[in-house]
Design a protein around this motif. Structure first.
Motif, short mmCIF file in Angstrom:
data_model
loop_
_atom_site.label_atom_id
_atom_site.label_comp_id
_atom_site.label_asym_id
_atom_site.label_seq_id
_atom_site.Cartn_x
_atom_site.Cartn_y
_atom_site.Cartn_z
N GLY A 256 25.18 -10.29 -2.04
CA GLY A 256 25.45 -9.61 -0.75
C GLY A 256 24.80 -8.71 -0.55
O GLY A 256 23.55 -8.52 -0.60
N MET A 331 30.29 -6.22 -0.15
CA MET A 331 30.09 -6.09 1.36
C MET A 331 30.08 -4.69 1.97
O MET A 331 30.67 -3.84 1.40
N THR A 335 29.96 -5.05 7.76
CA THR A 335 30.57 -6.39 7.51
C THR A 335 31.90 -6.67 8.55
O THR A 335 32.82 -5.90 8.62
N LYS A 339 35.25 -12.23 10.11
CA LYS A 339 34.29 -13.44 10.23
C LYS A 339 34.09 -13.87 9.06
O LYS A 339 33.97 -15.03 8.69
N ALA A 340 34.05 -12.69 7.82
CA ALA A 340 33.76 -13.01 6.46
C ALA A 340 34.88 -14.15 5.91
O ALA A 340 34.50 -15.15 5.36
N ASN A 343 34.59 -17.46 7.42
CA ASN A 343 33.69 -18.26 6.70
C ASN A 343 33.96 -18.94 5.12
O ASN A 343 33.84 -20.08 4.81
N ILE A 344 34.87 -18.11 4.53
CA ILE A 344 35.48 -18.49 3.36
C ILE A 344 36.28 -19.49 3.53
O ILE A 344 36.44 -20.44 2.86
N LYS A 346 36.42 -21.66 5.93
CA LYS A 346 35.73 -22.88 6.24
C LYS A 346 35.29 -23.72 5.05
O LYS A 346 35.38 -25.07 4.98
N PHE A 347 34.98 -22.95 4.32
CA PHE A 347 34.64 -23.33 2.74
C PHE A 347 35.74 -24.35 2.11
O PHE A 347 35.52 -25.59 1.87
N TYR A 348 36.82 -23.51 2.03
CA TYR A 348 37.79 -24.48 1.50
C TYR A 348 38.44 -25.59 2.27
O TYR A 348 39.26 -26.50 1.92
N THR B 111 25.16 -21.90 4.26
CA THR B 111 26.01 -20.93 4.94
C THR B 111 27.34 -20.25 4.19
O THR B 111 28.23 -19.67 5.10
N SER B 112 27.30 -20.30 3.14
CA SER B 112 28.37 -19.80 2.25
C SER B 112 28.35 -18.19 2.53
O SER B 112 27.61 -17.66 2.84
N ILE B 113 29.49 -17.86 1.95
CA ILE B 113 29.70 -16.29 2.21
C ILE B 113 28.59 -15.34 1.84
O ILE B 113 28.39 -14.67 2.75
N SER B 114 27.63 -15.55 0.75
CA SER B 114 26.79 -14.38 0.23
C SER B 114 25.45 -14.90 1.29
O SER B 114 25.02 -13.81 1.77
N HIS B 116 25.95 -16.22 4.18
CA HIS B 116 26.58 -15.59 5.82
C HIS B 116 26.46 -14.05 5.60
O HIS B 116 26.06 -13.66 6.90
N LEU B 117 26.87 -13.41 4.79
CA LEU B 117 26.51 -11.83 4.83
C LEU B 117 24.93 -11.41 5.11
O LEU B 117 24.89 -10.41 5.48
N ASN B 118 24.13 -12.46 4.82
CA ASN B 118 22.81 -12.20 5.09
C ASN B 118 22.03 -12.89 6.45
O ASN B 118 20.99 -13.18 6.32
N GLU B 121 23.93 -18.18 9.24
CA GLU B 121 24.27 -18.83 10.49
C GLU B 121 23.24 -18.73 11.50
O GLU B 121 22.84 -19.68 12.06
N GLU B 151 26.76 -26.08 1.35
CA GLU B 151 27.70 -24.84 0.96
C GLU B 151 26.93 -24.25 -0.38
O GLU B 151 25.88 -24.97 -0.95
N CYS B 156 22.69 -17.23 -4.52
CA CYS B 156 23.09 -16.36 -3.71
C CYS B 156 22.58 -14.99 -3.58
O CYS B 156 22.28 -14.29 -2.67
#
Ligand code: SF4
Ligand code: FES
Lengths: 455, 185
Positions: A256, A331, A335, A339-340, A343-344, A346-348, B111-114, B116-118, B121, B151, B156
């Motif tokens: 991050g 984060m 951030t 949106k964060a 994103n998570i 969506k993964f699940y 495009t997973s969280i870490s 995504h933060l960078n 997307e 994913e 990351c």
């Protein structure tokens, strides 16, 4: 703490760190040889190895933090299990978003893992152990296979290992892309050649796991710790860490918004702020906003909540989150929290295995709803609705803990950053979800949840 | 692209007109090359059941033929004494078995969280745009590129992370995207 020397990551930067010769030159396989030789004189027995691991206080590094030595003792003794073999499975299915510690161990020091597996196999009377590696780690699997070939050639694996009379085989098994296979029983199903559907427990794997035989599943980093515990003793291991429930060296995956993301090794229980300093602080000197301390399924903590937290099992639990896989996702103030979380979610939604209705229907629903909110099409009641639906998905109503993992980000982020979610819905001109329809889904989930209890 | 049973195949257009077991036909009869045959034989010695060799056998099949067609499903099923329906159920549960031919470079953007933060997307969208407005999972007309969203790739710290076929690429950003793509011949 300042005199802490890396243990698990000590060899990662070395030249040819994957080669058997350099591993042996650094003292590798000394414990394996010691234990095998000692097994002939009676100096080392499986029970003794287990006792050393127990005494070290080692807790599983994969996520749950269960005491490793105790897990081993759940395997029924020989008299009870009869002719059934015992299997050891190394869980190298590292796929919890934010986690990348096992990958470097696999790619840079594979023999360390193999030695840990050998010692665990000795303790558990295992004749064939498997490494279940996630499908995406193509090179990791190649590196492990090369290391295993070397170990066979050197007589460290195979029939009558080093003249000890013990046989041990080791096989790498590649997954093919499914997050859920990191769950022990899903991993077992997958190894058996099936879809990765978690099993209902009991029976627990220690009693009936892969091919209906007693099975122990241990994480990569856990098995590496076993090797070092046998090298240097339980007391040494126990001497590292914050207290006797949180012992040993630990790999932290920091990603991050930090200056230098990466894997950092520190004594178990390093305060978050010290770890952040090791990473060079926040990227661009920006302000810390929140942290997910244990992979994407761990509840989010605000800057104020995390800053002094000792990063170990009990320390993070006391802060109402979990250390999990020690994937520290940082984060900063820029951030966008909704949106964060989307994103998570969506993964699940993608990764639910589909067996349990609350999980199968709830996860895509949470994602859809969040997606509409961040698209500016939600309305005020939607935020509350998210909490309600999420609240009905967990509580042990599902076969595995995936559903609880999936709701943690929603249930933690909304109360903590509520104004951000509300800002999206108040800005929105659209009528958003129509209330009765959304409520209908809620009750459907609740209904199915009740059904699920009978399964 | 990733997903368990919950995931409709949304990222691979040009996909299954539902056939016998939903798999696309490659129109050929298939059998393993001698090299694959040797690997397959060795595999069978590593497990107490034949069925356990299914995932690795599917990997061999994919390496041989590039993707898992209906004929590949039937072939693997026969070799392992399983039903084609069961094998197809397994193929579709996992995301890495290609159910249609893919480009020479399978570009997998995390495009997973870490990531995504960078800004992952944005990278994913820009990548598709630059290669001819490809939809997720679509292959470019010259058969060179397929771009999919995946994913967490367990890198990351190198976000945004991208994998091309089996190779890892670190920190692919809007700034270095052109240079990165031009490396892929
Ligand atoms: S909780 Fe979700 S992932 Fe776990 S078994 Fe049920 S459906 Fe599958
Ligand atoms: S989140 Fe992209 S590699 Fe882990």
């Amino acid at each position: 703490m300042s005199d802490f020397q890396p243990v698990l990551s000590a060899r990662l930067g070395k030249k040819n760190s994957c080669a058997l010769a350099t591993y042996v030159a650094d003292g590798g396989y000394a414990s394996w040889k010691k234990v095998l030789a000692g097994s002939k004189t009676g100096e080392w027995t499986p029970a003794k190895v287990t006792d050393v691991v127990k005494a070290s206080g080692l807790r599983g590094r994969g996520g749950a933090g269960f005491p490793t030595g105790m897990k081993w003792t759940f395997v029924p003794p020989k008299e009870k299990r009869g002719a059934k073999p015992v299997y050891l499975l190394c869980n190298a299915d590292e796929s919890e978003p934010g986690t990348f510690k096992d990958r470097i161990l696999i790619e840079k020091d594979p023999h360390q893992i193999l030695e840990g597996m050998m010692l665990a196999s000795f303790a558990l009377d295992v004749k064939h152990a498997y490494i279940y590696i996630r499908g995406e780690m193509v090179h990791g699997a190649e590196i492990l296979n090369a290391a295993i070939d070397e170990a066979y050639a050197a007589g460290l694996l195979g029939k009558n290992v080093l003249g000890s009379g013990m046989d041990l085989d080791l096989t790498v098994h590649r997954g093919a892309g499914a997050y859920i296979c990191g769950e022990e029983t899903a991993l077992i199903e997958s190894l058996e050649g099936k879809r990765g559907h978690p099993r209902i427990k009991p029976p627990f794997p220690a009693v009936s796991g892969v091919w209906n035989a007693p099975t122990v599943v241990n994480n990569v980093e856990t098995l590496c710790c076993v090797k070092h515990i046998l090298d240097r003793g339980a007391d040494w291991f126990k001497g590292i860490g914050r207290n006797e429930r949180n012992t040993g060296p630990k790999l932290y995956c920091v990603s991050g918004h930090v200056e230098k993301p990466g894997v950092y090794e520190a004594p178990m229980g390093i305060p978050f702020k010290d770890l952040l300093a090791m990473c060079g602080g926040m990227k661009g000197g920006r302000k810390l906003k929140a942290v997910i301390p244990g992979g994407s399924s761990a509840p989010m903590l605000t800057a104020a909540e995390i800053i002094d937290v000792p990063l170990d099992f009990d320390g993070v639990a006391a802060a109402k989150s979990m250390l999990g896989s020690a994937a520290i996702i940082v984060m900063d103030e820029t951030t966008d929290m909704p949106k964060a979380v989307t994103n998570i979610a969506k993964f699940y939604a993608h990764e639910s295995c589909g067996q349990c209705t609350p999980c199968r229907e709830g996860t895509p629903w949470l994602h859809k709803m969040l997606k509409r909110i961040v698209a500016g099409q939600g309305k005020k009641a939607d935020v509350e609705m998210l909490l309600q639906v999420a609240g009905q998905m967990g509580n042990g109503m599902t076969i595995c803990v995936f559903a609880d993992a999936a709701i943690a980000p929603v249930l933690s982020a909304i109360p903590k950053f509520r104004e951000e979610f509300e800002a999206y819905v108040t800005k929105s001109a659209s009528p958003g979800f129509d209330q009765p329809a959304a409520a209908g889904i809620t009750s459907k989930v609740a209904e199915r949840t009740a059904e699920g209890m009978h399964s | 692209m990733s997903g368990g049973a919950n995931t409709p195949v949304e990222t691979l257009p040009g996909q299954p007109p539902v056939g016998e077991h939903g798999a696309l036909s490659c129109g050929k009869e298939l059998s393993f090359s001698p090299g694959a045959e040797a690997r397959f034989a060795r595999l069978l010695t590593r497990y107490p059941t034949k069925q356990a060799a299914l995932l690795p056998t599917l990997w061999i099949a994919q390496e041989e033929w590039g993707w898992i067609s209906r004929e590949a499903v039937d072939y693997v099923a026969t070799r392992l004494g399983l039903s084609s329906a069961f094998v197809w159920g397994v193929v579709t549960f996992y995301t890495m078995y290609n159910r249609a031919p893919v480009g020479r470079h399978l570009i997998q953007v995390c495009t997973s969280i870490s990531c995504h933060l960078n800004g992952a997307e944005e990278v994913f969208h820009a990548c598709r745009k630059k290669l001819g407005d490809l939809k997720p999972g679509q292959t470019s007309a010259d058969g060179k590129f397929t771009v999919v969203e995946v994913e967490c790739l367990a890198q990351c710290d190198k976000a945004p992370a991208v994998m091309v076929n089996g190779d890892d690429h670190a920190r692919i950003t809007l700034e270095n995207l052109d240079a990165f793509l031009s490396e892929l011949k």
